[in-house]
Design a protein around this motif. Sequence first.
Motif, PDB file in Angstrom:
ATOM      1  N   ALA A 272      -2.199  19.522  -1.874  1.00  0.00           N
ATOM      2  CA  ALA A 272      -3.332  18.591  -1.871  1.00  0.00           C
ATOM      3  C   ALA A 272      -3.736  18.204  -3.286  1.00  0.00           C
ATOM      4  N   GLY A 273      -3.593  19.136  -4.228  1.00  0.00           N
ATOM      5  CA  GLY A 273      -3.941  18.849  -5.624  1.00  0.00           C
ATOM      6  C   GLY A 273      -3.083  17.730  -6.203  1.00  0.00           C
ATOM      7  N   ALA A 274      -1.793  17.754  -5.906  1.00  0.00           N
ATOM      8  CA  ALA A 274      -0.887  16.711  -6.401  1.00  0.00           C
ATOM      9  C   ALA A 274      -1.224  15.365  -5.767  1.00  0.00           C
ATOM     10  N   ARG A 275      -1.513  15.371  -4.470  1.00  0.00           N
ATOM     11  CA  ARG A 275      -1.857  14.118  -3.800  1.00  0.00           C
ATOM     12  C   ARG A 275      -3.189  13.577  -4.315  1.00  0.00           C
ATOM     13  N   THR A 276      -4.157  14.467  -4.520  1.00  0.00           N
ATOM     14  CA  THR A 276      -5.457  14.069  -5.052  1.00  0.00           C
ATOM     15  C   THR A 276      -5.308  13.463  -6.439  1.00  0.00           C
ATOM     16  N   ALA A 277      -4.530  14.108  -7.303  1.00  0.00           N
ATOM     17  CA  ALA A 277      -4.310  13.591  -8.663  1.00  0.00           C
ATOM     18  C   ALA A 277      -3.669  12.211  -8.615  1.00  0.00           C
ATOM     19  N   ALA A 278      -2.696  12.019  -7.735  1.00  0.00           N
ATOM     20  CA  ALA A 278      -2.033  10.717  -7.613  1.00  0.00           C
ATOM     21  C   ALA A 278      -3.024   9.636  -7.196  1.00  0.00           C
ATOM     22  N   LEU A 279      -3.955   9.977  -6.305  1.00  0.00           N
ATOM     23  CA  LEU A 279      -4.971   9.016  -5.877  1.00  0.00           C
ATOM     24  C   LEU A 279      -5.905   8.675  -7.035  1.00  0.00           C
ATOM     25  N   LEU A 280      -6.398   9.689  -7.718  1.00  0.00           N
ATOM     26  CA  LEU A 280      -7.346   9.468  -8.809  1.00  0.00           C
ATOM     27  C   LEU A 280      -6.712   8.738  -9.988  1.00  0.00           C
ATOM     28  N   GLU A 281      -5.412   8.905 -10.181  1.00  0.00           N
ATOM     29  CA  GLU A 281      -4.706   8.220 -11.270  1.00  0.00           C
ATOM     30  C   GLU A 281      -4.253   6.819 -10.871  1.00  0.00           C
TER      31      GLU A 281
ATOM     32  N   VAL B 188      -4.440   8.906   0.627  1.00  0.00           N
ATOM     33  CA  VAL B 188      -3.814  10.217   0.769  1.00  0.00           C
ATOM     34  C   VAL B 188      -4.211  10.838   2.099  1.00  0.00           C
ATOM     35  N   VAL B 189      -3.359  11.686   2.603  1.00  0.00           N
ATOM     36  CA  VAL B 189      -3.644  12.489   3.783  1.00  0.00           C
ATOM     37  C   VAL B 189      -3.886  13.909   3.287  1.00  0.00           C
TER      38      VAL B 189
ATOM     39  N   LEU C  29       0.857  -1.188   0.000  1.00  0.00           N
ATOM     40  CA  LEU C  29       0.000   0.000   0.000  1.00  0.00           C
ATOM     41  C   LEU C  29       0.891   1.235   0.000  1.00  0.00           C
ATOM     42  N   LEU C  30       0.566   2.205  -0.823  1.00  0.00           N
ATOM     43  CA  LEU C  30       1.343   3.440  -0.894  1.00  0.00           C
ATOM     44  C   LEU C  30       0.467   4.610  -0.487  1.00  0.00           C
ATOM     45  N   ALA C  31       0.930   5.364   0.506  1.00  0.00           N
ATOM     46  CA  ALA C  31       0.217   6.547   0.983  1.00  0.00           C
ATOM     47  C   ALA C  31       0.972   7.796   0.549  1.00  0.00           C
ATOM     48  N   ALA C  32       0.232   8.847   0.224  1.00  0.00           N
ATOM     49  CA  ALA C  32       0.823  10.149  -0.094  1.00  0.00           C
ATOM     50  C   ALA C  32       0.462  11.104   1.030  1.00  0.00           C
ATOM     51  N   MET C  33       1.482  11.707   1.598  1.00  0.00           N
ATOM     52  CA  MET C  33       1.291  12.648   2.702  1.00  0.00           C
ATOM     53  C   MET C  33       1.918  13.989   2.349  1.00  0.00           C
ATOM     54  N   PRO C  34       1.522  15.047   3.076  1.00  0.00           N
ATOM     55  CA  PRO C  34       2.197  16.337   2.894  1.00  0.00           C
ATOM     56  C   PRO C  34       3.663  16.220   3.303  1.00  0.00           C
ATOM     57  N   LEU C  35       4.458  17.168   2.876  1.00  0.00           N
ATOM     58  CA  LEU C  35       5.865  17.189   3.290  1.00  0.00           C
ATOM     59  C   LEU C  35       5.933  17.234   4.810  1.00  0.00           C
ATOM     60  N   PRO C  36       6.797  16.453   5.419  1.00  0.00           N
ATOM     61  CA  PRO C  36       6.850  16.377   6.885  1.00  0.00           C
ATOM     62  C   PRO C  36       7.606  17.555   7.497  1.00  0.00           C
ATOM     63  N   TYR C  37       6.945  18.717   7.535  1.00  0.00           N
ATOM     64  CA  TYR C  37       7.619  19.913   8.041  1.00  0.00           C
ATOM     65  C   TYR C  37       7.350  20.172   9.517  1.00  0.00           C
TER      66      TYR C  37
ATOM     67  N   VAL D  58     -14.744   8.609  -3.977  1.00  0.00           N
ATOM     68  CA  VAL D  58     -13.733   8.208  -2.997  1.00  0.00           C
ATOM     69  C   VAL D  58     -14.387   8.221  -1.621  1.00  0.00           C
ATOM     70  N   GLU D  59     -13.735   7.605  -0.657  1.00  0.00           N
ATOM     71  CA  GLU D  59     -14.322   7.476   0.672  1.00  0.00           C
ATOM     72  C   GLU D  59     -13.351   7.976   1.733  1.00  0.00           C
ATOM     73  N   LEU D  60     -13.888   8.721   2.683  1.00  0.00           N
ATOM     74  CA  LEU D  60     -13.120   9.161   3.842  1.00  0.00           C
ATOM     75  C   LEU D  60     -13.081   7.990   4.821  1.00  0.00           C
ATOM     76  N   VAL D  61     -11.891   7.515   5.149  1.00  0.00           N
ATOM     77  CA  VAL D  61     -11.794   6.355   6.041  1.00  0.00           C
ATOM     78  C   VAL D  61     -11.390   6.738   7.456  1.00  0.00           C
ATOM     79  N   ALA D  62     -10.863   7.933   7.641  1.00  0.00           N
ATOM     80  CA  ALA D  62     -10.497   8.373   8.988  1.00  0.00           C
ATOM     81  C   ALA D  62     -10.552   9.886   9.060  1.00  0.00           C
ATOM     82  N   ASP D  63     -11.298  10.378  10.040  1.00  0.00           N
ATOM     83  CA  ASP D  63     -11.342  11.806  10.327  1.00  0.00           C
ATOM     84  C   ASP D  63     -10.550  11.995  11.614  1.00  0.00           C
ATOM     85  N   LEU D  64      -9.501  12.770  11.561  1.00  0.00           N
ATOM     86  CA  LEU D  64      -8.623  12.925  12.717  1.00  0.00           C
ATOM     87  C   LEU D  64      -9.122  13.970  13.700  1.00  0.00           C
ATOM     88  N   GLY D  65     -10.292  14.522  13.449  1.00  0.00           N
ATOM     89  CA  GLY D  65     -10.894  15.455  14.399  1.00  0.00           C
ATOM     90  C   GLY D  65     -10.448  16.886  14.195  1.00  0.00           C
TER      91      GLY D  65
END
Length: 125
Positions: A71-80, A86-87, A33-41, A102-109
């Motif tokens: 988020a646009g880049a991560r969204t595109a990667a998911l849709l493609e 994606v986070v 499984l491959l996840a795409a996350m924001p840069l870890p800043y 698509v489905e939201l599987v976790a809402d972090l609050g």
Amino acid sequence: SGAISTTARGHLGTFLVHSDRAALWRLSGLGTLLAAMPLPYSRRYEGLATGLRSAFEEAGAPFAITFMRGAGARTAALLEGKVDLVVLSRFAADQLIAEHPVELVADLGPATYVGAHGMLVRRGV
């Protein structure tokens, strides 16, 4: 293959007594499984990445993370189909859900993703 153990209980049917999730995942042929996350800043993002990796490893699923800015880049990667999950900020997730199947599987609050956003502009602009 030893991935599961069952026991027959007569008219009650057959019951699952043990399952090896790692073996089941391997037999499924789904791969990593491959996840795409924001840069870890921030420590928060680093902690989220560590937590996701630990959770998937504990579940027996091979897992990898890629970091993408925007988020646009991560969204595109998911849709493609380039990534499996994606986070995103809740705002970006809501937009994606409204436009695509698509489905939201976790809402972090509230306030769990970033502390706050702001916009700065130059005087007179």
